[in-house]
Write an enzyme that holds these catalytic residues in place. Structure first.
Site, PDB file in Angstrom:
ATOM      1  N   SER A 279       0.753  -1.391   0.092  1.00 22.47           N
ATOM      2  CA  SER A 279      -0.033   0.061   0.057  1.00 22.47           C
ATOM      3  C   SER A 279       0.937   1.299  -0.088  1.00 22.47           C
ATOM      4  O   SER A 279       1.711   1.205  -0.798  1.00 22.47           O
ATOM      5  CB  SER A 279      -0.872   0.120   1.260  1.00 22.47           C
ATOM      6  OG  SER A 279      -1.993   0.770   1.198  1.00 22.47           O
TER       7      SER A 279
ATOM      8  N   ASP B 285      -6.110  -4.086  -2.287  1.00 19.89           N
ATOM      9  CA  ASP B 285      -4.867  -3.769  -1.229  1.00 19.89           C
ATOM     10  C   ASP B 285      -4.333  -4.735  -0.876  1.00 19.89           C
ATOM     11  O   ASP B 285      -4.898  -5.686  -0.334  1.00 19.89           O
ATOM     12  CB  ASP B 285      -5.749  -2.835  -0.220  1.00 19.89           C
ATOM     13  CG  ASP B 285      -4.530  -2.234   0.488  1.00 19.89           C
ATOM     14  OD1 ASP B 285      -3.611  -2.783   0.780  1.00 19.89           O
ATOM     15  OD2 ASP B 285      -4.813  -0.964   1.040  1.00 19.89           O
TER      16      ASP B 285
END
Length: 295
Positions: free
Chosen positions: A38, A184
């Site tokens: 991320s 993610d």
């Protein structure tokens, strides 16, 4: 000292990484290989491309982080369309702005695809079509039939930052015409410290981890009254709590923990004072860490 670096997810709190990196540079620490999830994937990609701390700080300080939130153009005039986008496109924001922004930054250092890097960057994504964690670029060819030299680094970063329901997932069409949906990387591994410490990877240098949370998960209690409340609670528990269970006392000594509780990972409208605040937290925690760390 040369180390392998691992950067956790943490959304907009990644400004704290900059304070830590300043201390690393002052102490003569350089990164040979880097990995991240991320926001940590963004920082890792810039380091791998050759950016130094001061360059990254100037870039991020000048950036209006609110621009990272890019709903469909019509949604700005008709807000209810944003929620239709969530239903049909699986995310409130397109994520196109941040992907193009990352691509421009990397291009300035001559980096477009993983073929432009000397095998020094590893980015974590989550393939929810096949139910597996994906490591870019290692998994591109064996699992998806895509040559790393043809795959943009910015696309891998964009995959890794796809917070569920916040940014739209990324679809990859493999050579076998099979569509995989990615979100993610933090949903399966928000802090991939294992990537340089597994049995498959012989440790040839110290591994330094920088994690935007405390040693033990300290998630605030979630108020869950219905199914709508339960879904985000599940997502944030996956992102924040999973890796904390696997940080042993032995590995914890090589991890710089930077707990930040008063700014949310999705507070993208940071002002200059908040950016300085995050930077200072990172700097102070790094100074404290290096007083004890032996490498």
């Amino acid at each position: 000292m040369e180390v392998d670096g691992v950067f956790s997810g943490g959304g907009i709190k990644a400004f704290a990484f900059l304070g830590a990196l300043e201390v690393c540079e002052k102490r003569g620490i350089t990164f040979n290989r880097v990995a991240g999830t991320s926001a940590g994937a963004l920082i890792a990609s810039l380091i791998a491309a050759g950016y130094r701390h001061e360059e990254v700080r100037q870039i991020l300080n000048a950036q209006d982080t609110g621009n990272f939130l890019d709903p469909h153009p019509f949604a700005k005039k008709l807000p209810f369309l944003k929620w239709l986008s969530l239903y049909f496109r699986l995310g409130l924001y397109r994520g196109e702005y941040i992907e193009k922004w990352i691509d421009r930054l990397l291009a300035q250092k001559g980096v477009r695809t993983f073929g432009d890097l000397p095998d020094n960057l590893f980015i974590i994504g989550t393939d929810i079509t096949n139910g597996r964690l994906a490591v870019f670029p290692d998994d591109l060819e064996p699992y998806y039939g895509i040559k790393p030299s043809n795959f943009p680094v910015s696309k891998a970063v964009r995959i890794s930052i796809s917070i569920p329901y916040f940014f739209q997932p990324i679809k990859l069409l493999t050579k076998s015409n099979y569509l995989s949906l990615f979100i993610d990387g933090g949903t399966l591994s928000n802090f991939p410290f294992w990537i340089f410490t597994s049995e498959e990877n012989t440790k040839v240098r110290p591994t330094l981890g920088i994690k935007l949370s405390a040693k033990k998960s300290s998630l605030p209690k979630q108020k869950i009254d219905n199914a709508v409340d339960m879904l985000p609670a599940i997502i944030w528990t996956m992102i924040q709590a999973h890796d904390s269970r696997y940080v042993s006392e032995e590995t914890a000594k090589d991890i710089m923990f930077i707990p930040i509780n008063d700014i949310s990972a999705t507070d993208f409208d940071l002002d200059a004072e908040e950016k300085r605040y995050l930077f200072e937290i990172g700097r102070l925690k790094a100074e404290s860490f290096f007083r004890k760390w032996s490498g």
